[in-house]
Write an enzyme that holds these catalytic residues in place. Structure first.
Site, PDB file in Angstrom:
ATOM      1  N   ALA A  63      23.229  27.859  78.989  1.00  0.00           N
ATOM      2  CA  ALA A  63      23.604  28.450  80.273  1.00  0.00           C
ATOM      3  C   ALA A  63      24.525  29.635  80.035  1.00  0.00           C
ATOM      4  O   ALA A  63      25.214  29.691  79.014  1.00  0.00           O
ATOM      5  CB  ALA A  63      24.309  27.406  81.125  1.00  0.00           C
ATOM      6  N   GLY A 104      22.075  24.282  77.368  1.00  0.00           N
ATOM      7  CA  GLY A 104      20.883  24.379  78.218  1.00  0.00           C
ATOM      8  C   GLY A 104      19.690  24.862  77.415  1.00  0.00           C
ATOM      9  O   GLY A 104      18.535  24.562  77.750  1.00  0.00           O
ATOM     10  N   GLU A 107      18.379  21.674  76.404  1.00  0.00           N
ATOM     11  CA  GLU A 107      17.984  20.792  77.522  1.00  0.00           C
ATOM     12  C   GLU A 107      16.601  21.191  78.060  1.00  0.00           C
ATOM     13  O   GLU A 107      15.799  20.326  78.437  1.00  0.00           O
ATOM     14  CB  GLU A 107      19.057  20.837  78.613  1.00  0.00           C
ATOM     15  CG  GLU A 107      20.337  20.106  78.197  1.00  0.00           C
ATOM     16  CD  GLU A 107      21.479  20.326  79.151  1.00  0.00           C
ATOM     17  OE1 GLU A 107      21.993  19.329  79.680  1.00  0.00           O
ATOM     18  OE2 GLU A 107      21.847  21.495  79.383  1.00  0.00           O
ATOM     19  N   GLU A 127      28.432  21.624  74.593  1.00  0.00           N
ATOM     20  CA  GLU A 127      29.188  21.754  75.843  1.00  0.00           C
ATOM     21  C   GLU A 127      30.592  21.156  75.748  1.00  0.00           C
ATOM     22  O   GLU A 127      31.544  21.657  76.350  1.00  0.00           O
ATOM     23  CB  GLU A 127      28.425  21.063  76.989  1.00  0.00           C
ATOM     24  CG  GLU A 127      27.238  21.843  77.517  1.00  0.00           C
ATOM     25  CD  GLU A 127      25.965  21.616  76.731  1.00  0.00           C
ATOM     26  OE1 GLU A 127      24.892  21.979  77.220  1.00  0.00           O
ATOM     27  OE2 GLU A 127      26.043  21.090  75.594  1.00  0.00           O
TER      28      GLU A 127
HETATM   29  N1  T1G Z   1      26.910  32.447  77.742  1.00  0.00           N
HETATM   30  C1  T1G Z   1      27.363  33.718  77.839  1.00  0.00           C
HETATM   31  N2  T1G Z   1      27.647  34.523  76.763  1.00  0.00           N
HETATM   32  C2  T1G Z   1      27.425  34.008  75.567  1.00  0.00           C
HETATM   33  C3  T1G Z   1      26.962  32.668  75.373  1.00  0.00           C
HETATM   34  C4  T1G Z   1      26.686  31.886  76.535  1.00  0.00           C
HETATM   35  N3  T1G Z   1      26.225  30.634  76.462  1.00  0.00           N
HETATM   36  N4  T1G Z   1      26.881  32.443  74.035  1.00  0.00           N
HETATM   37  C5  T1G Z   1      27.271  33.582  73.427  1.00  0.00           C
HETATM   38  N5  T1G Z   1      27.596  34.519  74.324  1.00  0.00           N
HETATM   39  C6  T1G Z   1      28.035  35.900  74.060  1.00  0.00           C
HETATM   40  C7  T1G Z   1      29.342  35.968  73.269  1.00  0.00           C
HETATM   41  O1  T1G Z   1      30.449  35.916  74.113  1.00  0.00           O
HETATM   42  C8  T1G Z   1      29.222  37.303  72.562  1.00  0.00           C
HETATM   43  O2  T1G Z   1      29.571  38.307  73.491  1.00  0.00           O
HETATM   44  C9  T1G Z   1      27.728  37.418  72.289  1.00  0.00           C
HETATM   45  O3  T1G Z   1      27.081  36.514  73.205  1.00  0.00           O
HETATM   46  C10 T1G Z   1      27.351  37.000  70.886  1.00  0.00           C
HETATM   47  O4  T1G Z   1      27.875  35.707  70.657  1.00  0.00           O
HETATM   48  C11 T1G Z   1      23.807  23.112  81.709  1.00  0.00           C
HETATM   49  C12 T1G Z   1      26.143  24.298  81.273  1.00  0.00           C
HETATM   50  C13 T1G Z   1      24.924  30.661  69.987  1.00  0.00           C
HETATM   51  C14 T1G Z   1      26.164  29.936  67.981  1.00  0.00           C
HETATM   52  O5  T1G Z   1      28.348  26.521  74.155  1.00  0.00           O
HETATM   53  O6  T1G Z   1      28.111  28.934  70.179  1.00  0.00           O
HETATM   54  O7  T1G Z   1      24.437  25.237  78.505  1.00  0.00           O
HETATM   55  O8  T1G Z   1      31.546  39.199  72.351  1.00  0.00           O
HETATM   56  O9  T1G Z   1      29.360  36.362  68.740  1.00  0.00           O
HETATM   57  O10 T1G Z   1      28.160  34.318  66.196  1.00  0.00           O
HETATM   58  O11 T1G Z   1      24.341  21.894  79.853  1.00  0.00           O
HETATM   59  O12 T1G Z   1      27.360  32.263  70.555  1.00  0.00           O
HETATM   60  O13 T1G Z   1      29.352  40.306  72.065  1.00  0.00           O
HETATM   61  O14 T1G Z   1      30.547  40.384  74.284  1.00  0.00           O
HETATM   62  O15 T1G Z   1      29.093  33.951  69.427  1.00  0.00           O
HETATM   63  O16 T1G Z   1      25.667  34.645  66.513  1.00  0.00           O
HETATM   64  C15 T1G Z   1      26.439  25.813  75.990  1.00  0.00           C
HETATM   65  C16 T1G Z   1      27.813  29.107  72.968  1.00  0.00           C
HETATM   66  C17 T1G Z   1      26.618  26.625  77.223  1.00  0.00           C
HETATM   67  C18 T1G Z   1      26.910  27.947  72.905  1.00  0.00           C
HETATM   68  C19 T1G Z   1      25.721  32.370  68.375  1.00  0.00           C
HETATM   69  N6  T1G Z   1      26.251  26.699  74.863  1.00  0.00           N
HETATM   70  N7  T1G Z   1      27.482  30.139  71.998  1.00  0.00           N
HETATM   71  O17 T1G Z   1      26.841  32.737  67.613  1.00  0.00           O
HETATM   72  O18 T1G Z   1      27.180  35.189  68.357  1.00  0.00           O
HETATM   73  S1  T1G Z   1      26.959  25.571  78.586  1.00  0.00           S
HETATM   74  C20 T1G Z   1      27.235  26.994  74.035  1.00  0.00           C
HETATM   75  C21 T1G Z   1      27.683  29.954  70.677  1.00  0.00           C
HETATM   76  C22 T1G Z   1      25.450  24.884  78.983  1.00  0.00           C
HETATM   77  C23 T1G Z   1      24.238  23.189  80.271  1.00  0.00           C
HETATM   78  C24 T1G Z   1      25.520  23.823  80.039  1.00  0.00           C
HETATM   79  C25 T1G Z   1      27.372  31.120  69.796  1.00  0.00           C
HETATM   80  C26 T1G Z   1      26.015  30.999  69.062  1.00  0.00           C
HETATM   81  P1  T1G Z   1      30.304  39.602  73.023  1.00  0.00           P
HETATM   82  P2  T1G Z   1      28.480  35.267  69.263  1.00  0.00           P
HETATM   83  P3  T1G Z   1      26.945  34.263  67.066  1.00  0.00           P
END
Ligand code: T1G
Length: 702
Positions: A63, A104, A107, A127
């Protein structure tokens, strides 16, 4: 305008590709586009099945976290709508995952009828790391696919598993070797499902993997107990267990509702806001003024560490752990042998705990070369890190020698925790190659690295240090030059008040209890005993302390030979080497000190202790921010999370101050300042933000 999801027909299969760089976050625009792409295929008689895949470097990071504040994540089509669309699709849907499939972004595949992954794909539900539970069915579907125990491990830890591990776990049906064609493999599987006599089973209807847990309902309480220590203070890990338990104890729809309600409650919680702040802070800290994605980095193939004491030895281990050959130099054999012995013992301890193999230890030891020969060591080094005693004259002498011996492109770094890096750089003819790399003790364990930018440090050297920090597994925070930089300077504001509090009426055990109840792993006095009362004493003797009075009880402890854990006595007594026990001898010393200082001891509340410890560091943080020593307040938050164990679920001291309200913090500090006119004068930035209704998070120097 290109759609964030593409649709194409390949061999009778509708391939829907997520295309929302950089991480295919499932934003509202992308969700709409995916819905429309599936609608296109649903109506197409030549489409017998679907493949859902991701464009760019990954399937999806889940998400869009930036939509949580705005609530756009709840706008239709929601992620749950897409999940129902896929799961109820009359045409089989196969997920084709590569890079990362997170949150997500897993999911959705869990609702697909089969999953294919490229070798090395990282798959997980992280999450919990941002203070929530998976909110789109992950806690209900994952246990039905991999079983309850495996699901608990994935969801509660928030750690991803690789495709290679996911295959035997039943989470993916096929792993495509690297270089193989992922989409083609998924299309082939989709066609097989489309032509198979029996329609694929929906994940929601699978029940077989829940039976074991149904037969052992105590499993969930055991799991709660098993994480109690490491998840102390966190809400989400326990909420995750509750949701998986609901998957076992409730029918699917009820479990889904339980998960949804839990998700909605946590999404707006203080902890989730704090952990989201930390998520973005960890991405922002890599963005440094004057250093861009195209700034050239210098190659670091081999390093040299000068000094094999506690810090030098730990730094050498960091290089070896990262696979970078490192030479460690001492001025005499005995010191070198002692240092190498400590390194060997550290590794052996890790091996004995099963956290490292003997082979891996041997490889690391093989990468560390001890030497007494200064000249030979540094002549061809890519980077030299000086980690000798905290003495300016000694450091200037060393940098003068390095300037004469090292290659012109070598990076010259000092591990000083407080001295003026510009003054050290000034003895060389290449100050642009000089910077501070302030590791925290024990350097092979602590994740924080203060990267001290000198006034002449070049962008290339800074970029090199930042990428080295990542290779060493550190959180590198770039700071400017000032006395004790950002970390120790803000720390002193806290520990100084802790010293005053025990003169005025509190006792070390009370202060430490308040600080550990707040969420720190240890209080200031137990930390003093761990770091060594003698170490603190010698630093004070050698470099003096920032101007003004400090409590001298620690000096008295030193004179009494109470050096802390290493002598079994410090602020506390230690029988098992680690558990602090209040000691009447120390209480007596404290009472005497109050008398000697003419202080009438008084009852001090836990609330005052917390405020007197934390608000001064916030205040000093405000000064550090307005002086431009750090680029943003979230950098200071990371320094405190990774350097001093500030509770992660509070977001860091500056974020916490914004939650408390800057006006409130100012009010309390002003009251303290009246009591202590020498101290705690509110920082101009704090007054400015309080007046204007601003926040540290919203403030920037520009
Ligand atoms: N949403 C928005 N922005 C995101 C994002 C996300 N989920 N993930 C990364 N970014 C942005 C980040 O801020 C950065 O921005 C750029 O993308 C590159 O990221 C219903 C509600 C996937 C392992 O917790 O762990 O799903 O700084 O530098 O090192 O259950 O990103 O360039 O402006 O981290 O290659 C759950 C979060 C969401 C995973 C990649 N997902 N992301 O790492 O790149 S909640 C997460 C990560 C959800 C549902 C619920 C990592 C990555 P900027 P990066 P990376």
């Amino acid at each position: 305008m290109s759609q964030p999801a593409r649709f194409e027909r390949i061999d009778g299969v509708g391939v829907v590709t997520l295309d929302n760089p950089p991480v295919n976050a499932l934003s509202l625009e992308l969700r709409i586009s995916v819905r429309d792409a599936f609608a296109q295929g649903m109506d197409d008689p030549q489409v017998g099945a679907f493949v859902l895949t991701g464009g760019g470097r990954m399937f999806s990071a889940g998400a869009d976290i930036t939509e949580f504040e705005s609530g756009r994540s709840n706008e239709s089509p929601t992620l749950r709508d897409l999940i129902d669309l896929v799961e109820d699709s009359p045409k089989p849907v196969v997920a084709a995952m590569h890079g990362n499939a997170m949150g997500g972004g897993l999911e959705l595949p869990l609702a697909c009828h089969a999953r294919v992954a490229a070798s090395g794909t990282r798959i997980g539900l992280p999450e919990v790391n941002i203070g929530i539970v998976p909110g789109a069915g992950g806690t209900q579907r994952l246990p039905r696919v991999v079983g309850v125990q495996a699901a608990l491990d994935i969801i509660v830890s928030g750690k991803p598993i690789t495709a290679e591990k996911a295959l035997p776990a039943g989470l993916v049906d096929e792993v495509v070797p690297s270089g193989g064609d992922l989409v083609a493999a998924a299309v082939a599987l989709a066609k097989r499902l489309a032509t198979s006599a029996t329609p694929p089973q929906k994940t929601r209807d699978r029940d077989d993997k829940l039976a074991e847990a149904r037969a052992n309902p105590g499993l969930f309480d055991d799991y709660r107990k098993s994480i109690a220590r490491r998840s102390r203070g966190f809400e989400a890990p326990f909420a995750c267990i509750d949701c998986v338990e609901a998957a076992v104890s409730k029918p699917f729809e009820e479990g889904l509702k339980f998960e949804r309600d839990t998700f909605q409650t946590l999404r707006t919680s203080g902890q989730a806001k704090a952990l989201r702040h930390v998520f973005f802070a960890e991405r922002q800290v890599t963005k440094v003024r004057g250093v861009g994605p195209d700034t050239k980095e210098l190659p670091i193939r081999k390093g040299v560490v000068l000094g094999c004491g506690t810090m030098g030895g730990g730094i050498a281990m960091c290089f070896a752990n990262a696979g970078i050959p490192v030479t460690v130099r001492e001025h005499e054999q005995a010191a070198l042998d002692r240092g190498m012995d400590v390194i060997r013992k550290n590794y052996a301890a890790t091996v004995s705990k099963g956290r490292m193999s003997q082979e891996a230890m041997d490889v690391c030891m093989g990468l560390i070369t001890p030497t007494l020969d200064f000249d030979a060591a540094v002549t061809d080094a890519d980077i030299v890190i000086e980690a000798v005693f905290e003495n300016m004259d000694l450091k200037r002498e060393i940098f003068d020698k390095l300037d004469k011996l090292c290659r012109p492109d070598a990076v010259l770094a000092t591990n000083t925790s407080s001295l003026d890096v510009n003054e050290i750089a000034a003895v060389t003819s290449r100050p642009q190659q000089v910077l501070g790399l302030h590791f925290f003790s024990p350097a092979n364990v602590m994740k924080l690295l203060e990267i001290v930018r000198g006034e002449k440090t070049s962008p290339e050297v800074l970029a090199t240090a930042m990428s080295l920090s990542k290779k060493l597994g550190k959180v590198g925070v770039v700071v400017g030059v000032c006395d004790s930089f950002a970390a120790n300077r803000s720390l002193y504001a806290y520990t100084r008040q802790a010293g005053f509090l025990i003169e005025e009426g509190a006792l070390p055990e009370q202060v430490d209890r308040v600080i550990t109840d707040f969420g720190f792993p240890m209080g200031p006095f137990a930390v003093g005993d761990l770091a060594g009362i003698d170490v603190g004493y010698k630093i004070r003797q050698h470099r003096g302390i920032p101007e003004g009075r400090y409590s001298d009880i620690a000096d008295k402890l030193y004179e009494m030979g109470r050096y802390g854990q290493k002598t079994g006595k410090g602020w506390f007594r230690y029988e098992d080497g680690r558990t602090p026990i209040p000691d009447p001898e120390v209480t007596e010393l404290i009472l005497e000190t109050s008398k000697r200082l003419g202080i009438q001891r008084r009852e001090i509340s836990d609330e005052e202790i917390l405020q007197r410890c934390m608000y001064p560091l916030i205040n000093e943080g405000a000064r550090i921010l307005e002086e431009g020593i750090v680029e943003r307040s979230s950098d200071l938050d990371l320094i405190w999370l990774y350097g001093y164990g500030f509770p992660r679920y509070r977001g860091g001291p500056m974020f916490w101050a914004d939650q408390l309200g800057v006006k409130h913090v100012l009010g309390v500090l002003e009251a303290f300042h009246e009591e202590q006119p020498d101290w705690l004068e509110p920082a101009p930035l704090l007054e400015k933000l309080a007046k204007e209704g601003g926040t540290f998070g919203g403030w920037s120097a520009e």
